[in-house]
Design a protein around this motif. Structure first.
Motif, PDB file in Angstrom:
ATOM      1  N   LYS A  70       9.025  -1.495  -0.586  1.00  0.00           N
ATOM      2  CA  LYS A  70       8.156  -2.390  -1.361  1.00  0.00           C
ATOM      3  C   LYS A  70       7.486  -1.627  -2.491  1.00  0.00           C
ATOM      4  O   LYS A  70       7.227  -0.431  -2.382  1.00  0.00           O
ATOM      5  N   PRO A  71       7.140  -2.336  -3.574  1.00  0.00           N
ATOM      6  CA  PRO A  71       6.380  -1.675  -4.639  1.00  0.00           C
ATOM      7  C   PRO A  71       4.955  -1.368  -4.182  1.00  0.00           C
ATOM      8  O   PRO A  71       4.512  -1.869  -3.145  1.00  0.00           O
ATOM      9  N   ILE A  72       4.260  -0.555  -4.954  1.00  0.00           N
ATOM     10  CA  ILE A  72       2.859  -0.233  -4.677  1.00  0.00           C
ATOM     11  C   ILE A  72       2.007  -0.949  -5.716  1.00  0.00           C
ATOM     12  O   ILE A  72       2.252  -0.830  -6.915  1.00  0.00           O
ATOM     13  N   TYR A  73       1.012  -1.687  -5.238  1.00  0.00           N
ATOM     14  CA  TYR A  73       0.133  -2.446  -6.123  1.00  0.00           C
ATOM     15  C   TYR A  73      -1.309  -1.949  -6.008  1.00  0.00           C
ATOM     16  O   TYR A  73      -1.769  -1.589  -4.923  1.00  0.00           O
ATOM     17  N   VAL A  74      -2.021  -1.988  -7.130  1.00  0.00           N
ATOM     18  CA  VAL A  74      -3.456  -1.726  -7.177  1.00  0.00           C
ATOM     19  C   VAL A  74      -4.058  -2.822  -8.049  1.00  0.00           C
ATOM     20  O   VAL A  74      -3.518  -3.132  -9.115  1.00  0.00           O
ATOM     21  N   ALA A  75      -5.182  -3.395  -7.612  1.00  0.00           N
ATOM     22  CA  ALA A  75      -5.843  -4.432  -8.398  1.00  0.00           C
ATOM     23  C   ALA A  75      -7.083  -3.854  -9.083  1.00  0.00           C
ATOM     24  O   ALA A  75      -7.818  -3.060  -8.493  1.00  0.00           O
ATOM     25  N   ILE A  76      -7.269  -4.252 -10.341  1.00  0.00           N
ATOM     26  CA  ILE A  76      -8.460  -3.905 -11.114  1.00  0.00           C
ATOM     27  C   ILE A  76      -8.949  -5.182 -11.781  1.00  0.00           C
ATOM     28  O   ILE A  76      -8.185  -5.832 -12.492  1.00  0.00           O
ATOM     29  N   ARG A  77     -10.207  -5.519 -11.526  1.00  0.00           N
ATOM     30  CA  ARG A  77     -10.811  -6.748 -12.071  1.00  0.00           C
ATOM     31  C   ARG A  77      -9.917  -7.962 -11.839  1.00  0.00           C
ATOM     32  O   ARG A  77      -9.755  -8.799 -12.719  1.00  0.00           O
ATOM     33  N   ALA A 123      -4.229   2.119  -3.078  1.00  0.00           N
ATOM     34  CA  ALA A 123      -2.978   1.359  -2.959  1.00  0.00           C
ATOM     35  C   ALA A 123      -3.160   0.149  -2.048  1.00  0.00           C
ATOM     36  O   ALA A 123      -3.727   0.246  -0.961  1.00  0.00           O
ATOM     37  N   GLY A 124      -2.710  -0.996  -2.546  1.00  0.00           N
ATOM     38  CA  GLY A 124      -2.817  -2.218  -1.763  1.00  0.00           C
ATOM     39  C   GLY A 124      -4.225  -2.784  -1.724  1.00  0.00           C
ATOM     40  O   GLY A 124      -4.530  -3.630  -0.887  1.00  0.00           O
ATOM     41  N   ARG A 125      -5.088  -2.337  -2.630  1.00  0.00           N
ATOM     42  CA  ARG A 125      -6.500  -2.751  -2.605  1.00  0.00           C
ATOM     43  C   ARG A 125      -6.993  -3.096  -4.002  1.00  0.00           C
ATOM     44  O   ARG A 125      -6.400  -2.726  -4.998  1.00  0.00           O
ATOM     45  N   GLU A 126      -8.131  -3.748  -4.067  1.00  0.00           N
ATOM     46  CA  GLU A 126      -8.871  -3.998  -5.307  1.00  0.00           C
ATOM     47  C   GLU A 126      -9.774  -2.775  -5.473  1.00  0.00           C
ATOM     48  O   GLU A 126     -10.638  -2.516  -4.639  1.00  0.00           O
ATOM     49  N   ALA A 127      -9.541  -1.982  -6.494  1.00  0.00           N
ATOM     50  CA  ALA A 127     -10.188  -0.669  -6.630  1.00  0.00           C
ATOM     51  C   ALA A 127     -11.231  -0.585  -7.741  1.00  0.00           C
ATOM     52  O   ALA A 127     -11.685   0.504  -8.075  1.00  0.00           O
ATOM     53  N   VAL A 137       2.031  -0.117  -9.587  1.00  0.00           N
ATOM     54  CA  VAL A 137       1.875   1.310  -9.884  1.00  0.00           C
ATOM     55  C   VAL A 137       2.964   2.152  -9.230  1.00  0.00           C
ATOM     56  O   VAL A 137       2.813   3.362  -9.078  1.00  0.00           O
ATOM     57  N   SER A 138       4.085   1.514  -8.891  1.00  0.00           N
ATOM     58  CA  SER A 138       5.177   2.217  -8.214  1.00  0.00           C
ATOM     59  C   SER A 138       5.666   3.431  -8.997  1.00  0.00           C
ATOM     60  O   SER A 138       6.093   4.420  -8.404  1.00  0.00           O
ATOM     61  N   ALA A 139       5.593   3.375 -10.325  1.00  0.00           N
ATOM     62  CA  ALA A 139       6.009   4.519 -11.140  1.00  0.00           C
ATOM     63  C   ALA A 139       5.136   5.738 -10.855  1.00  0.00           C
ATOM     64  O   ALA A 139       5.554   6.871 -11.084  1.00  0.00           O
ATOM     65  N   GLY A 140       3.947   5.503 -10.320  1.00  0.00           N
ATOM     66  CA  GLY A 140       3.038   6.593  -9.957  1.00  0.00           C
ATOM     67  C   GLY A 140       2.984   6.808  -8.458  1.00  0.00           C
ATOM     68  O   GLY A 140       1.951   7.172  -7.907  1.00  0.00           O
ATOM     69  N   ARG A 141       4.121   6.602  -7.778  1.00  0.00           N
ATOM     70  CA  ARG A 141       4.175   6.709  -6.309  1.00  0.00           C
ATOM     71  C   ARG A 141       3.599   8.036  -5.809  1.00  0.00           C
ATOM     72  O   ARG A 141       2.965   8.097  -4.760  1.00  0.00           O
ATOM     73  N   GLY A 142       3.791   9.104  -6.561  1.00  0.00           N
ATOM     74  CA  GLY A 142       3.255  10.404  -6.154  1.00  0.00           C
ATOM     75  C   GLY A 142       1.733  10.421  -6.091  1.00  0.00           C
ATOM     76  O   GLY A 142       1.146  11.163  -5.316  1.00  0.00           O
ATOM     77  N   PHE A 143       1.104   9.581  -6.902  1.00  0.00           N
ATOM     78  CA  PHE A 143      -0.359   9.486  -6.915  1.00  0.00           C
ATOM     79  C   PHE A 143      -0.874   8.439  -5.934  1.00  0.00           C
ATOM     80  O   PHE A 143      -1.885   8.640  -5.267  1.00  0.00           O
ATOM     81  N   TYR A 144      -0.181   7.288  -5.872  1.00  0.00           N
ATOM     82  CA  TYR A 144      -0.680   6.143  -5.111  1.00  0.00           C
ATOM     83  C   TYR A 144       0.001   5.960  -3.759  1.00  0.00           C
ATOM     84  O   TYR A 144      -0.486   5.199  -2.926  1.00  0.00           O
ATOM     85  N   ASP A 196       0.800  -1.229   0.000  1.00  0.00           N
ATOM     86  CA  ASP A 196       0.000   0.000   0.000  1.00  0.00           C
ATOM     87  C   ASP A 196       0.833   1.278   0.000  1.00  0.00           C
ATOM     88  O   ASP A 196       0.301   2.377   0.136  1.00  0.00           O
ATOM     89  N   GLY A 197       2.143   1.136  -0.132  1.00  0.00           N
ATOM     90  CA  GLY A 197       3.014   2.304  -0.175  1.00  0.00           C
ATOM     91  C   GLY A 197       3.544   2.750   1.168  1.00  0.00           C
ATOM     92  O   GLY A 197       4.373   3.654   1.238  1.00  0.00           O
TER      93      GLY A 197
END
Length: 102
Positions: free
Chosen positions: A20-27, A50-54, A33-40, A14-15
């Motif tokens: 650790k990397p940041i993960y987001v799940a979709i479907r 972050a760290g969730r199924e969104a 999404v670590s490249a978008g750390r500023g957002f996530y 979850d950041g």
């Protein structure tokens, strides 16, 4: 993509731990999404995901914590279309690293 994560395991990405990397799940697909750390990452506009199924929250364009889930029941065709757009954006921008265990 042989890796499978449970929802509990996904929460560890979850950041909050900068090592650790940041993960987001979709479907059910887990994106790095670590490249978008500023957002996530912590304090980011989308840190709630972050760290969730969104999927539900993205479909509804919602930042309500109750909407951050993989439950797609009751979504309108328009909302499912919005989710499909988000999924396309994620696929173009972030690598899929795992599947979310059902």
């Amino acid at each position: 993509m042989a890796t499978e994560l449970t929802a509990a395991q996904l929460r560890a990405y979850d950041g909050s731990d900068p090592s650790k990397p940041i993960y987001v799940a979709i479907r059910g697909k887990v994106y790095d999404v670590s490249a978008g750390r500023g957002f996530y990452g912590p304090g980011g506009d989308y840190a709630l995901f972050a760290g969730r199924e969104a999927s539900r929250a993205l479909a509804k364009m919602s930042k309500e914590s109750g909407d951050v889930s993989g439950d797609l029941s009751g979504l309108t065709e328009k909302e499912l279309g919005v989710l499909a757009d988000w999924e396309t954006k994620f696929q173009a921008k972030y690598p899929v690293v795992a599947r979310l265990a059902a």
